[in-house]
Design an enzyme around this catalytic site. Structure first.
Site, short mmCIF file in Angstrom:
data_model
loop_
_atom_site.label_atom_id
_atom_site.label_comp_id
_atom_site.label_asym_id
_atom_site.label_seq_id
_atom_site.Cartn_x
_atom_site.Cartn_y
_atom_site.Cartn_z
N THR A 160 0.79 -1.24 0.00
CA THR A 160 0.00 0.00 0.00
C THR A 160 0.82 1.29 0.00
O THR A 160 0.56 2.20 -0.78
CB THR A 160 -0.96 -0.02 1.21
OG1 THR A 160 -1.86 -1.10 1.01
CG2 THR A 160 -1.75 1.26 1.34
N ASN A 195 5.53 -0.83 3.48
CA ASN A 195 4.70 -0.15 4.48
C ASN A 195 5.56 0.13 5.71
O ASN A 195 5.49 1.18 6.31
CB ASN A 195 3.51 -1.03 4.87
CG ASN A 195 2.46 -1.09 3.77
OD1 ASN A 195 2.37 -0.19 2.93
ND2 ASN A 195 1.67 -2.15 3.77
N LYS A 208 -7.10 4.50 5.58
CA LYS A 208 -5.70 4.29 5.99
C LYS A 208 -4.93 5.60 5.93
O LYS A 208 -4.99 6.30 4.92
CB LYS A 208 -5.02 3.32 5.04
CG LYS A 208 -5.53 1.89 5.09
CD LYS A 208 -4.72 1.02 4.13
CE LYS A 208 -5.24 -0.39 4.09
NZ LYS A 208 -4.51 -1.24 3.13
N ASP A 209 -4.14 5.88 6.96
CA ASP A 209 -3.36 7.12 6.96
C ASP A 209 -2.46 7.21 5.73
O ASP A 209 -2.43 8.21 5.03
CB ASP A 209 -2.54 7.25 8.27
CG ASP A 209 -1.80 5.99 8.63
OD1 ASP A 209 -1.08 5.46 7.78
OD2 ASP A 209 -1.93 5.52 9.79
N ASP A 246 -9.25 -3.70 0.41
CA ASP A 246 -8.05 -4.43 0.84
C ASP A 246 -8.32 -5.24 2.10
O ASP A 246 -7.97 -6.42 2.19
CB ASP A 246 -6.90 -3.44 1.09
CG ASP A 246 -5.61 -4.14 1.48
OD1 ASP A 246 -5.04 -4.86 0.64
OD2 ASP A 246 -5.16 -3.99 2.63
N ASP A 283 -3.44 0.27 -5.68
CA ASP A 283 -2.08 0.36 -5.13
C ASP A 283 -1.32 -0.95 -5.27
O ASP A 283 -0.12 -1.01 -5.03
CB ASP A 283 -2.12 0.82 -3.66
CG ASP A 283 -3.01 -0.07 -2.81
OD1 ASP A 283 -3.80 -0.87 -3.37
OD2 ASP A 283 -2.93 0.03 -1.57
N HIS A 284 -2.03 -2.00 -5.65
CA HIS A 284 -1.48 -3.34 -5.91
C HIS A 284 -2.68 -4.22 -6.18
O HIS A 284 -3.81 -3.80 -5.92
CB HIS A 284 -0.69 -3.88 -4.71
CG HIS A 284 -1.46 -3.83 -3.42
ND1 HIS A 284 -2.47 -4.72 -3.13
CD2 HIS A 284 -1.41 -2.97 -2.37
CE1 HIS A 284 -2.99 -4.40 -1.95
NE2 HIS A 284 -2.38 -3.34 -1.48
ZN LIG Z 1 -3.17 -5.27 1.76
#
Ligand SMILES: [Zn+2]
Length: 558
Positions: A90, A111, A172-173, A316, A363-364
């Site tokens: 991410t 990450n 998510k931040d 996710d 992001d993936h």
């Molecule tokens: Zn993930």
């Protein structure tokens, strides 16, 4: 922006010239020149966390006309769009989409990773120089400082003398902070737990704006504390596996992984508001908040381009928990499609049809649950990490006389202690090669490479090419390991990602709206191409680490 001002100015000059009786018919600059840019009033950069390309095609018949189908039908679909580096996770994903480059350059190599300078594990968006705003926890101690290059959003801020607003939003931040860049007006993320509120960092501001306070007090997050059942009868979800199966996780207190998931009953045992993240309600709440931002911050209201970055994180969480082939993931995408329709409808109304531009990517992607693949006779499996660690420790002891030659490991990379090796009079390159050869022998490990190879060879294709694009000289490790295809080190339920394999790299790229052609391509495009494409559209400088190329075929003008 500049172009609009320029044209207005030109029109004024021409009109005044004409009124003075001078003949200036068919002025070539006005009537024939191709536009220098087609800056919309608002760009919305959407990242759908863990979205595989084939979620577009697999669930196509389940989608309505106004969400994904509208983006594809009226916009441009890059069908062969890929991450060109590993690890595919991410933090690096969000950074790469918006910087137009890869971890080798922007420095977000995972990450989390082992920091060679301090000897500590660090988080990609963590920064204890700042404090939480809107929370008493440390969840707001964040900034983009570990991302070492500018984003397309930064370049917009610089180009507009900071008049164009940039706001990043995600549960998510890291999904909010990295896309919004260093110069953002704000980034907001959701603190779950018992708080259940949108928060930020003192990096951006000292206090939450009133509209955020109002949103947090509105009870909108509580409105999603309700049972999660499928939107349509579950038997119509023909594009996914059986509802109850051994490849899915179960919330604490559940005895089956099947629908419905009774959130009010599961609430306390599963982290209170935290559980919203692992349901499609997390995406709905994200959009609720984003639309409140569009309204209160007047995004897209004037001619100076604003930029909203919007990351949907729940896809996710649901993927990790239930897996790529689950009814839960299908329901999550059917509902996301409706949320996209809600977004487009609102922007049509507030900003104006044809006045904004959207891109949507991920992001993936993700791997199907290895246990399911294995049961389907496809080579797949799980690395025996305990066994690998024990065998590796034995090897280090035998070979070097101490396990201390290894400082740490993260993201499949081994970090060696160069000082200890020097004291033992062992050449670093030799140690790297010895360890790479040893690890290659372990079951489930398919390939290994050394830092020396990453430094000295220019890889042009395949897995090593992706590793090299993800390899940052200052931050990455000494030995890189690559599991066999469909082998992972996580648990046996749910999906994961992170590898250089194609199931993790193949993601959607849809572009839509002002300046974007209708069409599609199967030519390979790569994640770092997005930021320079948007830069050309806006007529702004490319992010300062850009390695991607603008995708010429998507632009309405050249
Ligand atoms: Zn993930």
């Amino acid at each position: 922006m500049k172009k609009n001002h320029f044209l207005c100015l030109l029109a004024v000059v021409l009109m005044s010239s004409l009124s003075q009786g001078q003949k200036r018919k068919n002025d070539p600059i006005v009537s024939q020149a191709a536009p220098i840019a087609m800056a919309p009033k608002l760009v919305v950069g959407i990242v759908v966390d863990q979205m595989r390309y084939d979620y577009l095609t697999r669930f196509w018949d389940q989608y309505g006309d106004d969400g994904f189908k509208r983006l594809v039908g009226e916009g441009f679909n890059c069908k062969n769009h890929h991450y060109n580096y590993a690890p595919t996770s991410t933090g690096p994903g969000h950074a790469s989409v918006f910087t137009g480059t890869t971890p080798a350059t922007h420095g977000v190599i995972g990450n989390n990773w082992f920091d060679k300078q301090t000897g500590k594990d660090v988080y990609c968006a963590g920064d204890d120089n700042y404090t939480s705003v809107g929370s008493s926890s440390d969840a707001g101690q964040m900034s983009p400082h570990r991302m070492r290059t500018t984003t397309v959003t930064d370049e917009l801020r610089l180009h507009t003398q900071k008049r164009g607003k940039v706001i990043g939003i995600a549960l998510k931040d890291r999904g909010a902070i990295l896309p919004a860049g260093h110069t953002a007006n704000a980034a907001y993320w959701f603190e779950g737990g018992t708080l259940g509120k949108w928060i930020t960092s003192s990096y951006y501001m000292e206090a939450l704006p009133q509209w955020v306070v109002d949103f947090n007090n509105s009870g909108q997050a509580d409105a999603y504390k309700k049972p999660w059942n499928t939107l349509r009868p579950v038997h119509t979800y023909a594009e996914s596996g059986t509802d109850a199966n051994a490849y899915e996780g179960m919330f604490k207190g559940e005895t089956t992984s099947a629908f419905p998931h009774d959130l009010p009953q599961l609430w306390e045992g599963n982290g209170h508001y935290e559980i919203l993240k692992t349901t499609p309600y997390g995406n709905s709440l994200t959009l609720d908040f984003a639309l409140a931002a569009v309204e209160a911050e007047e995004l897209g209201k004037d001619l100076i381009t604003d930029f909203l970055t919007l990351s949907f994180s729940s896809t996710d969480y649901v993927g990790h928990f239930f897996g790529v082939n689950s009814k839960e993931i299908e329901d999550t995408y059917i509902r996301l499609d409706l949320e996209l329709a809600r977004l487009l409808g609102t922007l049509d109304e507030k900003v104006g049809k044809g006045e904004y531009t959207i891109f949507l990517t991920a992001d993936h992607a993700a791997l199907d649950v290895p246990a399911y693949l294995k049961d389907s006779k496809i080579p797949a499996g799980y690395l025996d990490m305990k066994g690998i660690r024990e065998r590796f420790a034995g090897y280090l002891q035998y070979k070097f006389g101490t396990t201390d030659v290894v400082r740490s490991h993260s993201n499949g990379q081994i970090f060696l202690d160069h000082k200890i090796l020097a004291n033992l009079d062992i050449d670093i390159q030799e140690a790297q090669e010895d360890i790479a050869r040893e690890l290659l022998d372990y079951p489930g490990i398919g390939q290994t490479y050394t830092a020396h190879q990453m430094w000295s060879t220019d890889f042009t294709q395949g897995i090593p090419y992706l590793l090299q694009k993800g390899y940052n000289q200052k931050r990455s490790g000494d030995v890189l390991t690559v599991p066999d295809p469909a082998f992972v080190s996580s648990g046996t339920t749910g999906s994961t990602h992170g590898s250089a394999q194609i199931y993790d790299t193949h993601v959607p790229l849809l572009l839509f709206g002002k300046g974007i052609k209708q069409g599609s391509t199967v030519h390979r495009t790569e994640i770092p191409d997005i930021a320079p494409t948007i830069s050309v559209l806006l007529g702004i400088a490319f992010p300062n680490g850009t390695i991607g190329k603008p995708i010429a075929e998507v632009l309405e003008f050249k």
